[in-house]
Every structure is written in C-alpha cells, then in structure tokens.
Design a protein around this motif. Structure first.
Motif, PDB file in Angstrom:
ATOM      1  N   ARG A   8      28.007  67.235  19.097  1.00 38.67           N
ATOM      2  CA  ARG A   8      27.285  68.496  18.988  1.00 38.67           C
ATOM      3  C   ARG A   8      27.807  69.445  20.052  1.00 38.67           C
ATOM      4  NH1 ARG A   8      21.478  68.652  20.779  1.00 38.67           N
ATOM      5  NH2 ARG A   8      21.906  70.493  21.961  1.00 38.67           N
ATOM      6  N   ASP A   9      28.009  70.684  19.649  1.00 42.34           N
ATOM      7  CA  ASP A   9      28.473  71.733  20.554  1.00 42.34           C
ATOM      8  C   ASP A   9      27.567  72.938  20.304  1.00 42.34           C
ATOM      9  OD1 ASP A   9      29.884  73.412  22.205  1.00 42.34           O
ATOM     10  OD2 ASP A   9      31.678  73.505  20.957  1.00 42.34           O
ATOM     11  N   GLY A  10      26.413  72.946  20.958  1.00 42.19           N
ATOM     12  CA  GLY A  10      25.417  73.984  20.705  1.00 42.19           C
ATOM     13  C   GLY A  10      24.850  73.816  19.304  1.00 42.19           C
ATOM     14  N   ASP A  11      24.931  74.867  18.488  1.00 43.43           N
ATOM     15  CA  ASP A  11      24.436  74.800  17.117  1.00 43.43           C
ATOM     16  C   ASP A  11      25.505  74.346  16.130  1.00 43.43           C
ATOM     17  OD1 ASP A  11      21.906  75.623  17.837  1.00 43.43           O
ATOM     18  OD2 ASP A  11      22.351  77.740  17.554  1.00 43.43           O
ATOM     19  N   LEU A  12      26.615  73.887  16.644  1.00 43.60           N
ATOM     20  CA  LEU A  12      27.747  73.476  15.822  1.00 43.60           C
ATOM     21  C   LEU A  12      27.971  71.976  15.992  1.00 43.60           C
ATOM     22  CD1 LEU A  12      29.893  75.018  14.117  1.00 43.60           C
ATOM     23  CD2 LEU A  12      31.309  75.040  16.148  1.00 43.60           C
ATOM     24  N   ARG A  44      19.255  68.835  12.672  1.00 37.76           N
ATOM     25  CA  ARG A  44      19.567  70.274  12.661  1.00 37.76           C
ATOM     26  C   ARG A  44      20.095  70.655  11.281  1.00 37.76           C
ATOM     27  NH1 ARG A  44      20.776  67.527  16.762  1.00 37.76           N
ATOM     28  NH2 ARG A  44      20.167  68.120  18.842  1.00 37.76           N
ATOM     29  N   LYS A 102      20.354  73.276   9.567  1.00 35.46           N
ATOM     30  CA  LYS A 102      21.112  74.520   9.422  1.00 35.46           C
ATOM     31  C   LYS A 102      22.403  74.528  10.234  1.00 35.46           C
ATOM     32  CE  LYS A 102      17.134  77.295   8.221  1.00 35.46           C
ATOM     33  NZ  LYS A 102      17.301  77.377   6.812  1.00 35.46           N
ATOM     34  N   ALA A 103      22.695  73.425  10.899  1.00 40.38           N
ATOM     35  CA  ALA A 103      23.911  73.352  11.717  1.00 40.38           C
ATOM     36  C   ALA A 103      25.149  73.393  10.838  1.00 40.38           C
ATOM     37  CB  ALA A 103      23.916  72.072  12.548  1.00 40.38           C
TER      38      ALA A 103
END
Length: 82
Positions: free
Chosen positions: A5-9, A31, A33-34
C-alpha cells in the motif's frame, strides 16, 4: 515486497507470486475504492489474477507482465464483467 500500500494506491511490483493474492485481496477489501498501480509488475500468478478479476479495482499504468497487459487488461477495463 511485490504488493504494498502506498497511501490510497496499491502497488504491484516485480513478481507477484501466489502468496501475494491474499495480501492483495485484504488490501482491496479494506479499501474498495483503492486503485492498483501495476506497471512495475513483471509476473502475475493466476491467484493474483483471480483477485483482480473478482474485485475489479481501478487500474493505473500498463502492466509490466506482457501476457496480462495483452489479455487481462482489456477484460478488467471492460464496463461489464465477462
């Protein structure tokens, strides 16, 4: 690490073996919506492909795995799942 995971990505990098399917599924379920950035991925195990097909995340970049880029990307980009 091939799934992280890299923030919301969520990034797929290098070879993504069978062991990464559960990690990817957990991250996507936590998540929904990621987006998944997969341009750094060189090989996708079929278990990882199944997670992508089932959860259908938004994809960023062009997959570095030539087979997935050719055959999987169009299926995942389709509005109506097969």
């Amino acid at each position: 690490m091939s799934v992280r995971r890299d923030g919301d990505l969520i990034r797929l990098e290098g070879a993504c073996p069978v062991e990464e399917a559960e990690t990817l599924a957990a991250l996507l379920l936590a998540r929904p919506k990621a987006a998944v950035e997969w341009s750094g991925c060189t090989v996708l195990h079929t278990a990882v492909v199944q997670v992508l097909l089932r959860l259908r995340p938004r994809l960023q970049g062009s997959c570095g795995d030539p087979f997935a880029a050719r055959w999987l990307a169009p299926v995942l980009a389709a509005e109506d799942p097969p």
